[in-house]
Motif scaffolding. Sequence first.
Motif, short mmCIF file in Angstrom:
data_model
loop_
_atom_site.label_atom_id
_atom_site.label_comp_id
_atom_site.label_asym_id
_atom_site.label_seq_id
_atom_site.Cartn_x
_atom_site.Cartn_y
_atom_site.Cartn_z
N THR A 1 -14.27 28.87 -32.36
CA THR A 1 -14.13 29.34 -33.99
C THR A 1 -14.87 30.52 -34.11
O THR A 1 -13.97 31.24 -34.68
N LEU A 2 -15.82 30.74 -33.46
CA LEU A 2 -16.33 32.31 -33.64
C LEU A 2 -15.38 33.20 -33.05
O LEU A 2 -15.11 34.56 -33.59
N THR A 3 -14.70 33.25 -31.84
CA THR A 3 -13.92 33.98 -31.25
C THR A 3 -12.89 34.34 -32.15
O THR A 3 -12.30 35.40 -32.45
N THR A 4 -12.15 33.20 -32.74
CA THR A 4 -10.96 33.33 -33.62
C THR A 4 -11.47 34.27 -34.84
O THR A 4 -10.57 35.16 -35.22
N ILE B 99 -11.31 41.67 -36.77
CA ILE B 99 -10.86 42.84 -36.03
C ILE B 99 -9.47 43.51 -36.42
O ILE B 99 -9.10 44.47 -36.58
N CYS B 100 -8.68 42.37 -36.30
CA CYS B 100 -7.32 42.63 -36.40
C CYS B 100 -6.83 43.30 -38.40
O CYS B 100 -6.33 44.08 -38.40
N ALA B 101 -7.70 42.39 -39.06
CA ALA B 101 -7.88 42.95 -40.44
C ALA B 101 -8.28 44.38 -40.68
O ALA B 101 -7.75 45.14 -41.23
N VAL B 102 -9.22 44.59 -39.88
CA VAL B 102 -9.89 46.11 -39.95
C VAL B 102 -8.77 47.02 -39.40
O VAL B 102 -8.58 48.15 -40.31
N ILE B 103 -8.31 46.90 -38.41
CA ILE B 103 -7.48 47.72 -37.66
C ILE B 103 -6.26 47.99 -38.69
O ILE B 103 -5.70 48.90 -38.76
N ILE B 104 -5.70 46.77 -39.24
CA ILE B 104 -4.37 46.86 -39.99
C ILE B 104 -4.78 47.76 -41.41
O ILE B 104 -4.04 48.67 -41.70
N GLY B 105 -6.16 47.33 -41.97
CA GLY B 105 -6.47 48.07 -42.91
C GLY B 105 -6.65 49.63 -42.73
O GLY B 105 -6.34 50.64 -43.49
#
Length: 250
Positions: free
Chosen positions: A59-62, A68-74
């Motif tokens: 759960t923590l890994t997900t 991280i994906c949200a930050v990169i996309i932003g």
Amino acid sequence: MNSSPLIKPVSVHHLHNLSLCYILSGGNMLPVQKNNVGDRRQVHRTHSAKYYIDRVHDTLTTRVSKLICAVIIGLLIIISILTFILWLSLRPHRPKFHVREFSIPALAQANGFDGAQVIFNITARNPNLNVGYYYDDAMQVVLYYQDEDIGSTTLLHPFLQEPKNETILYGVLSGPTLLMNNQRWMQFQADRAKGAVIFRLSVSSTIRFKVSSWNSHSHKIHVNCEVGVGPDGLLLPRYINIKKCPVYFS
């Protein structure tokens, strides 16, 4: 009055269950009713501590991966927006050329062939806010009549045109720079009788775009301005400050 015991009706299914229990007991036990419904038990599964630890870890890994994906996309969206804004502010626009004056004063004279002159005034404007133009070659101006070259001249030396700046191209074609003969002059007079004599002014040079300390590669610039004069030899109103000359590069 004797009361007889109440006899309750027994179903066939009930009797079958009683008989089955009696047979299984070897006849030594009293028949006992078997209730199948009561024997249904729920089975509860238990998990080890490692299972729950792995679940929490997954759960923590997900969550971290999603963050991280949200930050990169932003960041990509912000960079794209900034790049687009920078491109809009630095995108070079083409120079704008307009004919301000064009005349053949001698056209109104029957014997004006000998002293014929073509006077023209063209403005070259830089509409950019942050982009300058380097004109590496002098301006080459050619006059065409019915797609025939009838005169040419060279204007200005190589120069830098700053943003939001306007340069005047003024010239006179006469004598050796104006290829005129009696036959062509008669063609002018024939068009004059119809109300207009149409010409084409062509301007060409080599240009580079300048943004701060960066300079682009050289491009050949071509400008074509259609002009027309009336019977008095002056520029017709529909060509004054209205028609922008087409510009293209090669």
